[in-house]
Design a protein around this motif. Structure first.
Motif, short mmCIF file in Angstrom:
data_model
loop_
_atom_site.label_atom_id
_atom_site.label_comp_id
_atom_site.label_asym_id
_atom_site.label_seq_id
_atom_site.Cartn_x
_atom_site.Cartn_y
_atom_site.Cartn_z
N SER A 1 17.67 32.64 -7.28
CA SER A 1 18.92 32.58 -8.95
C SER A 1 19.58 33.67 -9.24
O SER A 1 18.88 34.60 -9.49
N TYR A 2 20.75 33.61 -9.67
CA TYR A 2 20.70 35.06 -10.79
C TYR A 2 21.61 34.27 -11.72
O TYR A 2 23.14 33.96 -11.78
N GLY A 3 20.37 34.38 -13.36
CA GLY A 3 21.53 34.18 -14.24
C GLY A 3 21.31 31.97 -13.91
O GLY A 3 20.26 31.87 -13.01
N GLU A 4 22.81 31.66 -13.96
CA GLU A 4 22.73 30.20 -14.39
C GLU A 4 23.24 29.95 -12.67
O GLU A 4 23.06 28.24 -12.21
N VAL A 5 23.41 31.15 -12.04
CA VAL A 5 24.09 30.65 -10.78
C VAL A 5 22.63 30.58 -9.52
O VAL A 5 22.07 31.29 -9.41
N THR A 6 22.67 29.19 -8.38
CA THR A 6 21.67 29.19 -8.23
C THR A 6 21.90 29.69 -6.47
O THR A 6 22.84 29.01 -5.88
N ALA A 7 21.56 30.65 -5.88
CA ALA A 7 22.05 31.15 -4.64
C ALA A 7 21.04 30.47 -3.68
O ALA A 7 22.66 30.00 -2.71
N LEU A 8 20.56 30.03 -3.79
CA LEU A 8 19.44 29.24 -2.39
C LEU A 8 19.45 28.28 -2.89
O LEU A 8 18.55 28.85 -4.43
N GLY B 1 28.55 29.71 7.45
CA GLY B 1 29.43 29.13 5.81
C GLY B 1 29.91 29.49 5.23
O GLY B 1 30.44 30.31 5.38
N PRO B 2 30.68 28.63 4.12
CA PRO B 2 31.76 29.95 3.51
C PRO B 2 31.43 30.19 2.89
O PRO B 2 29.95 30.76 2.58
N SER B 3 32.53 30.84 2.20
CA SER B 3 32.33 32.43 1.30
C SER B 3 31.25 31.61 0.41
O SER B 3 31.89 30.58 -0.63
N GLY B 4 30.37 32.70 -0.23
CA GLY B 4 29.61 31.68 -1.45
C GLY B 4 28.42 30.91 -1.49
O GLY B 4 27.84 30.74 -1.96
N SER B 5 28.02 30.33 0.14
CA SER B 5 27.55 29.40 0.35
C SER B 5 25.79 30.25 -0.15
O SER B 5 24.71 28.94 0.27
N GLY B 6 26.09 30.61 0.40
CA GLY B 6 24.14 31.76 0.30
C GLY B 6 23.70 32.69 1.70
O GLY B 6 22.81 33.04 1.90
N LYS B 7 24.88 32.78 2.33
CA LYS B 7 23.99 34.09 3.93
C LYS B 7 23.71 35.07 3.63
O LYS B 7 23.10 35.62 3.74
N SER B 8 24.40 35.81 2.24
CA SER B 8 23.56 36.65 2.51
C SER B 8 22.60 37.08 1.52
O SER B 8 21.31 37.31 1.95
N THR B 9 22.31 35.88 0.94
CA THR B 9 21.08 36.08 -0.32
C THR B 9 19.79 35.56 0.59
O THR B 9 18.68 36.14 0.49
N PHE B 10 20.50 34.55 1.82
CA PHE B 10 19.46 34.08 2.89
C PHE B 10 18.93 35.14 3.65
O PHE B 10 17.97 35.41 3.57
N THR C 1 27.34 36.06 10.13
CA THR C 1 28.95 35.80 10.71
C THR C 1 29.53 34.96 10.31
O THR C 1 29.34 33.38 10.13
N HIS C 2 31.26 35.66 10.34
CA HIS C 2 32.07 33.97 9.68
C HIS C 2 32.37 33.90 10.71
O HIS C 2 33.65 33.00 11.39
N ASP C 3 32.76 34.28 11.99
CA ASP C 3 33.54 34.14 13.96
C ASP C 3 32.86 33.46 14.37
O ASP C 3 31.59 33.60 14.98
N1 LIG Z 1 23.81 39.63 -7.38
C1 LIG Z 1 24.23 38.76 -7.86
N2 LIG Z 1 24.23 38.43 -8.70
C2 LIG Z 1 25.27 37.13 -9.47
N3 LIG Z 1 25.45 36.28 -8.80
C3 LIG Z 1 25.42 36.39 -7.21
C4 LIG Z 1 25.06 37.46 -7.05
N4 LIG Z 1 24.75 37.81 -5.41
C5 LIG Z 1 25.21 36.55 -5.29
N5 LIG Z 1 25.49 35.60 -6.48
C6 LIG Z 1 25.97 34.52 -6.14
O1 LIG Z 1 24.99 33.48 -5.32
C7 LIG Z 1 26.14 33.18 -4.60
C8 LIG Z 1 25.99 33.23 -3.73
O2 LIG Z 1 26.73 34.38 -2.46
P1 LIG Z 1 26.05 34.44 -1.03
O3 LIG Z 1 26.89 36.25 -1.58
O4 LIG Z 1 25.25 34.52 -1.14
O5 LIG Z 1 27.17 34.31 -0.71
P2 LIG Z 1 27.94 34.40 0.52
O6 LIG Z 1 27.95 33.17 1.48
O7 LIG Z 1 26.59 35.78 1.35
O8 LIG Z 1 28.51 35.08 1.07
P3 LIG Z 1 30.12 35.54 1.33
O9 LIG Z 1 30.23 35.14 3.07
O10 LIG Z 1 31.45 35.63 0.65
O11 LIG Z 1 29.67 36.66 1.87
C9 LIG Z 1 27.65 33.22 -5.21
O12 LIG Z 1 27.88 32.35 -6.00
C10 LIG Z 1 27.49 34.39 -5.52
O13 LIG Z 1 28.32 35.05 -6.49
#
Ligand SMILES: Nc1ncnc2c1ncn2[C@@H]1O[C@H](COP(=O)(O)OP(=O)(O)OP(=O)(O)O)[C@@H](O)[C@H]1O
Length: 241
Positions: free
Chosen positions: A19-26, A43-52, A202-204
């Motif tokens: 979680s990042y504050g209120e946002v649950t990324a995973l 996964g779509p933008s914001g789905s949590g790939k980078s966080t994962f 990847t997005h591709d």
């Molecule tokens: N450092 C952070 N602080 C606050 N919120 C974050 C942070 N990193 C990610 N988030 C939020 O967590 C969620 C998942 O983000 P993440 O970057 O993991 O997605 P993603 O699938 O990699 O997106 P993209 O394809 O756009 O890179 C999003 O709602 C994002 O706004």
């Protein structure tokens, strides 16, 4: 090959949330990357790939749950231990190459070894330098190379420590299709011919089709998996999510 006596996974996640504050990324993600497998994460933008990817690779710590590299629970490591483990046992390839501009190709490739005070295995270095097609460029600075060549240097750097797993975050997003294909072929060979484990974000769909399986994320959860993917099948599955 297994990295510890009792697990077939190079890396495994158990009920991982971030979680990042209120946002649950995973949200309570459990998954294992089998040793010697090539997995694409989509996964779509914001789905949590980078966080994962950040949680799975020890670049970031989960809010809850655990991540194991072989037999090691990364959450139990102190920061310095985690840094060393990342440097010695995990390889990274990033979209922007992240090469040191003032260092030659050779010094960039061997950087993970020199940072850890480890000796260079010249035979292994020669092999990976040839594989990535950089044998004639070892003395060059990165600025003299094309994007595709720089990314191949980054792949060699990721492999130089013989890591148990390589995480590649959009490694081909900035490359033309031919250079992208070259980089993806190298990642495929790292699995098939060097026994490494590779995770590719990847997005591709064409890039994802190089993997053994595609894991789809949505809203911070794993929502689907496709094995033996073709680009068409990836696209069709994507459209149905
Ligand atoms: N450092 C952070 N602080 C606050 N919120 C974050 C942070 N990193 C990610 N988030 C939020 O967590 C969620 C998942 O983000 P993440 O970057 O993991 O997605 P993603 O699938 O990699 O997106 P993209 O394809 O756009 O890179 C999003 O709602 C994002 O706004």
């Amino acid at each position: 090959m297994t990295t510890s006596g009792d697990t077939p996974y190079a890396v495994s996640l158990d009920q991982v949330s971030k979680s990042y504050g209120e946002v649950t990324a995973l949200e309570q993600v459990s998954w294992g990357f089998r040793t010697g497998s090539f997995t694409a994460i989509m996964g779509p933008s914001g789905s949590g790939k980078s966080t994962f990817l950040h949680c799975a690779s020890g670049l970031d710590r989960p809010t809850n749950g655990s991540v194991r590299l072989g037999g090691v629970d990364m959450g139990r490591l102190r920061e310095a231990e985690l840094t060393r483990l990342r440097r010695e046992r995990i390889g990274f390839v990033f979209q922007g190459y992240n090469l040191m501009p003032s260092m030659s190709v050779e010094r960039n490739i061997t950087l993970p070894l020199s940072l850890g005070g480890r000796k260079v295995d010249r035979q292994w270095l020669t092999e990976i330098v040839h594989r990535v097609g950089m044998a004639g460029r070892l003395g060059h600075l990165p600025a003299r190379l094309s994007g595709g060549q720089q990314q191949r240097v980054a792949v060699a750097r990721a492999l130089v420590t013989r890591p148990e797993i390589v995480f590649a975050d959009e490694p081909t997003a900035a490359l033309d299709p031919r250079s992208a294909g070259h980089v993806l072929k190298l990642l495929r060979e790292a699995v098939d011919e060097m026994g490494r484990t590779v995770v590719l974000v990847t997005h591709d769909p064409v890039a994802a089709a190089w993997a053994d399986s595609v894991v789809f994320l949505g809203g911070g959860r794993i929502v689907d998996e496709l094995t033996a993917p073709s680009a068409e099948a990836v696209l069709a599955r994507w459209d149905s999510l």
